[in-house]
Design a protein around this motif. Sequence first.
Motif, PDB file in Angstrom:
ATOM      1  N   ASP A 322     -37.124  57.840 -49.582  1.00  0.00           N
ATOM      2  CA  ASP A 322     -36.503  56.939 -50.976  1.00  0.00           C
ATOM      3  C   ASP A 322     -35.257  56.067 -50.775  1.00  0.00           C
ATOM      4  OD1 ASP A 322     -39.278  57.800 -52.114  1.00  0.00           O
ATOM      5  OD2 ASP A 322     -38.247  57.236 -54.253  1.00  0.00           O
ATOM      6  N   TYR A 323     -34.311  56.970 -50.652  1.00  0.00           N
ATOM      7  CA  TYR A 323     -33.129  55.910 -50.893  1.00  0.00           C
ATOM      8  C   TYR A 323     -32.893  54.642 -49.927  1.00  0.00           C
ATOM      9  CZ  TYR A 323     -28.466  53.900 -53.005  1.00  0.00           C
ATOM     10  OH  TYR A 323     -27.777  53.397 -53.835  1.00  0.00           O
ATOM     11  N   ASP A 324     -33.919  55.428 -49.240  1.00  0.00           N
ATOM     12  CA  ASP A 324     -33.346  55.334 -47.296  1.00  0.00           C
ATOM     13  C   ASP A 324     -34.583  53.712 -47.636  1.00  0.00           C
ATOM     14  OD1 ASP A 324     -32.526  55.083 -44.448  1.00  0.00           O
ATOM     15  OD2 ASP A 324     -34.414  55.383 -43.779  1.00  0.00           O
ATOM     16  N   ARG A 325     -36.091  54.049 -48.284  1.00  0.00           N
ATOM     17  CA  ARG A 325     -36.356  52.458 -48.090  1.00  0.00           C
ATOM     18  C   ARG A 325     -36.141  51.502 -49.271  1.00  0.00           C
ATOM     19  NH1 ARG A 325     -41.554  53.715 -46.117  1.00  0.00           N
ATOM     20  NH2 ARG A 325     -42.277  51.677 -47.406  1.00  0.00           N
ATOM     21  N   PHE A 326     -35.259  52.102 -49.835  1.00  0.00           N
ATOM     22  CA  PHE A 326     -34.355  51.109 -50.687  1.00  0.00           C
ATOM     23  C   PHE A 326     -33.235  50.458 -49.184  1.00  0.00           C
ATOM     24  CE2 PHE A 326     -30.533  49.561 -52.978  1.00  0.00           C
ATOM     25  CZ  PHE A 326     -30.799  48.534 -53.533  1.00  0.00           C
ATOM     26  N   LEU A 327     -32.567  50.541 -48.656  1.00  0.00           N
ATOM     27  CA  LEU A 327     -32.193  50.593 -48.230  1.00  0.00           C
ATOM     28  C   LEU A 327     -32.786  49.229 -46.734  1.00  0.00           C
ATOM     29  CD1 LEU A 327     -29.574  53.844 -47.688  1.00  0.00           C
ATOM     30  CD2 LEU A 327     -29.023  51.253 -48.701  1.00  0.00           C
ATOM     31  N   ARG A 328     -33.931  49.804 -46.193  1.00  0.00           N
ATOM     32  CA  ARG A 328     -34.294  49.455 -45.318  1.00  0.00           C
ATOM     33  C   ARG A 328     -35.034  48.162 -45.944  1.00  0.00           C
ATOM     34  NH1 ARG A 328     -39.808  52.434 -44.109  1.00  0.00           N
ATOM     35  NH2 ARG A 328     -40.440  50.458 -43.178  1.00  0.00           N
ATOM     36  N   MET A 329     -35.550  47.905 -46.626  1.00  0.00           N
ATOM     37  CA  MET A 329     -35.924  46.614 -48.150  1.00  0.00           C
ATOM     38  C   MET A 329     -34.908  46.068 -47.500  1.00  0.00           C
ATOM     39  SD  MET A 329     -35.324  44.733 -50.368  1.00  0.00           S
ATOM     40  CE  MET A 329     -35.214  45.361 -52.165  1.00  0.00           C
ATOM     41  N   LEU A 330     -33.508  46.274 -47.783  1.00  0.00           N
ATOM     42  CA  LEU A 330     -32.297  45.399 -47.491  1.00  0.00           C
ATOM     43  C   LEU A 330     -31.861  44.651 -46.342  1.00  0.00           C
ATOM     44  CD1 LEU A 330     -29.823  46.511 -50.372  1.00  0.00           C
ATOM     45  CD2 LEU A 330     -31.133  44.952 -51.089  1.00  0.00           C
TER      46      LEU A 330
END
Length: 434
Positions: A322-330
């Motif tokens: 999940d947190y990787d998806r936040f980083l992916r968005m950035l």
Amino acid sequence: MAYRSFTDPVLSRRTLLRGTAMLGAGAALSSLPFGRAAFAHAGHWPNVMSTVEEYVSSGKVANMVAIMGFGQNNADVIARGTLAKGGATAADGDSLYRIYSQTKPITGVAAMMLVEDGKLGLDQPIADFIPAFGEMMVQKEYDGSIGPENLEPAKTQITARMLMTHTAGLGYGIIQRGPIQKAYEEKGLIPGQVSRIPIPGMGRGTPTDSLEKFADGIASMPLVYQPGTKWSYSVGLDVLGRVIEVASGMPFDKFLHERLFKPCGMESTWFRVPESEVSRFTTNYGVVNGTLFPIDPAASSIYLDEPGFPFGGAGLVSSPNDYDRFLRMLVGKGMIDGNRVMGEAAVKMATSNLLPEGADLKGTWVEGQLFGAGGRVQGTAFGWGGAAGTAGFIDMASGLRAANYTQYMPSDAYPIQRGFPDIVMKDLALRAEG
């Protein structure tokens, strides 16, 4: 390796809840001549893999999950260990971790969405949203008396920029000492939680029951520095949660869900772990003299209860995926899976230097570096860590995203949190040489 106990006067509060993931490697990432496609599987991260295996096999931690990727490509996941020592369920990218201060970049980025919307100005006084901050007083002597004899008026208004960058002059119960720390606890100005179990050296105060009460309560306390003058780890991101609430007209936790988590496809990030998800929740451990003992077992975790309010500085539980998806968005400059979550300019601003001009960083955790929307900035790298040993960062130039998850306190009992970016860099350098 020598370990200090929770009762150590330095570690008991200051290091138990803070997150200090280093980004010393970040500035050099964009200069490495590696091909992103070359990192197709976990075997391409030998130093990360050996570190994860050593930490788990030696019994330093119950589990560890490292997750690395580039751009919008799928991440490589290296996972070892079980959710709890002696348990049968293996940790993986969907396991749940207390990310503590890795919540701060999420709150900072959420605020940048409102800046983009025109509902919040970076240099707008937060008193426009929380009137109680209109006339603040400041301690003359740091951590001294909170009586009128030791107070003077603030010379400038606190702004949203200052909240994001820990330069508002606000204190923190895990940092301050003396009368102000005691007053925070007595008033329920406690923006985090660790355990139901009494822990030596840790206060047992109960957080107030709303974000509004928390923000107004903080405003009733003196500042520890004049606004905009000094970097000092603080409750700034927690107060920013209330600013987001007022500026958006939506409860802070609902804003995060509707504007950030849902569009990013983050389905495993909460302030409270649902009962249905306890089977993938990790246990948190304390490290005392090199030995682990459970301080927050998953089955009876304090995170199964509704928190007093959504802690924007240290309250979220999330999974590596999940947190990787936040980083992916950035690193996607506001895009993920073809969906635009926020504008490119807002992402660029959030992940770059936002420090007020002239802010003093001397003697702080970020001396020689910069600070963005809730995270450290060095070169084109941006990120932060959590109190239970987690760390996550991105590099906007190369598109690298990397994070490491485990659960132990205090975070500096082992060097992995600070050293993780350097370990990732070693593998990138090896690949470049090859």
